[in-house]
Structures are given as structure tokens and as C-alpha cells.
Design a protein around this motif. Sequence first.
Motif, mmCIF file in Angstrom:
data_model
loop_
_atom_site.group_PDB
_atom_site.id
_atom_site.type_symbol
_atom_site.label_atom_id
_atom_site.label_comp_id
_atom_site.label_asym_id
_atom_site.label_seq_id
_atom_site.Cartn_x
_atom_site.Cartn_y
_atom_site.Cartn_z
ATOM 1 N N LEU A 1 0.826 -1.209 0.000
ATOM 2 C CA LEU A 1 0.000 0.000 0.000
ATOM 3 C C LEU A 1 0.862 1.262 0.000
ATOM 4 N N LEU A 2 1.886 1.296 0.843
ATOM 5 C CA LEU A 2 2.750 2.474 0.903
ATOM 6 C C LEU A 2 3.537 2.663 -0.391
ATOM 7 N N THR A 3 3.958 1.564 -1.012
ATOM 8 C CA THR A 3 4.676 1.659 -2.278
ATOM 9 C C THR A 3 3.771 2.253 -3.350
ATOM 10 N N ARG A 4 2.548 1.765 -3.440
ATOM 11 C CA ARG A 4 1.617 2.306 -4.435
ATOM 12 C C ARG A 4 1.250 3.758 -4.130
ATOM 13 N N PHE A 5 1.168 4.098 -2.853
ATOM 14 C CA PHE A 5 0.860 5.478 -2.454
ATOM 15 C C PHE A 5 2.019 6.413 -2.798
ATOM 16 N N ALA A 6 3.237 5.989 -2.498
ATOM 17 C CA ALA A 6 4.410 6.826 -2.717
ATOM 18 C C ALA A 6 4.836 6.883 -4.180
ATOM 19 N N HIS A 7 4.504 5.863 -4.953
ATOM 20 C CA HIS A 7 4.902 5.785 -6.364
ATOM 21 C C HIS A 7 3.673 5.510 -7.225
ATOM 22 N N PRO A 8 2.781 6.476 -7.374
ATOM 23 C CA PRO A 8 1.561 6.232 -8.166
ATOM 24 C C PRO A 8 1.905 5.860 -9.608
ATOM 25 N N ALA A 9 1.087 5.025 -10.183
ATOM 26 C CA ALA A 9 1.322 4.512 -11.524
ATOM 27 C C ALA A 9 1.380 5.605 -12.577
ATOM 28 N N ASP A 10 0.603 6.683 -12.403
ATOM 29 C CA ASP A 10 0.585 7.726 -13.420
ATOM 30 C C ASP A 10 1.667 8.789 -13.206
ATOM 31 N N GLY A 11 2.545 8.569 -12.221
ATOM 32 C CA GLY A 11 3.671 9.474 -12.001
ATOM 33 C C GLY A 11 3.321 10.749 -11.249
ATOM 34 N N GLU A 12 2.136 10.828 -10.652
ATOM 35 C CA GLU A 12 1.800 12.023 -9.867
ATOM 36 C C GLU A 12 2.731 12.146 -8.679
ATOM 37 N N ALA A 13 2.974 13.373 -8.289
ATOM 38 C CA ALA A 13 3.848 13.602 -7.130
ATOM 39 C C ALA A 13 3.071 13.523 -5.850
#
Length: 161
Positions: A149-161
Amino acid sequence: MTADVPHRTTVSRVTDRPGDASPFALGLLLRRAHWRAAAVMEEALRPLGIELRHFAVLIVLVDRGATVQRDLVAATGSDKAGIMRVVDDLERKGLAVRKAVPGDRRVRAVDITPQGIELFDAAHVAATPLAERLVAELGPGEPEQLMDLLTRFAHPADGEA
């Protein structure tokens, strides 16, 4: 005479306690989690003679290889002066070296030394039992779920900051 102040029926006061519904709650919980995790990792690094800010640079160097200082600033979330101090510390300890960048006399790349790689590996060995203690309150499979969950939160697939 009194000022006309609108009457509020419900006010959400921000806290970082469990169950807080405030829009700030996630950020506050992440900050508290960071403080807790950072304290545990500092405990692992202290006997090795480095701090978390040093280790953050070593992580980048292991991951990317030689890296120019301005890119270390971006990768670690530090500032230019802070990175200079950290790289100075790492050089003094023999853990990293600055190298000239071909084609640009003004730019220096930082690279990890063999001694830096040894310390990097030793830090992981020292941190393992502490990291296990950090997630001891979680149930079976939850540490992995939290990391996901934290990985997906910190590194969103669409590259949002």
C-alpha cells in the motif's frame, strides 16, 4: 455590539489519533509512522557510525551508481548545502568519493566505495531484527500488505507527485 460570527454545528479538529476523520489525518499518521520507523533505523545505523541522511545517499548510489550531486538533492529530498555536508561526511569516512564528470569541469559525481558497499550490506543485517520489531504488532501478511500500500501510495502509476 457583537460581531456576526457564523455558528458552526460541527467542527473537525485535526489530530493524529486512530479514527480521526480529518482530511489531515493521513498526512499526520504518515508523519508519525515515519518518525517511528526513522528512530528504529537510526538505532540500527548508530553502531555503524552513520545517520539516516548518510544512508539515504548510499541507497541512491547503490541503486543508480555514480550520481551528480544535484541529482542526489532531488533523490533524497535534501537541499544543496545539506547534500554537500552529507557527501563530505561520506568522503571523510571513506564510504563515497567525488569524481569529475567528463565534459563538465564544474560538475562532480558521487560514487560509493567498496567500504561503502560493505557498510551498506552491514546496515541491512543490523536493521533486519529491528524492522521485524517495528511491525510486530501487525498480523500475518499485514507487513507485506502495508509495504504494498505504501509503495503504491508513494509511487503512483501515473507518475503524480
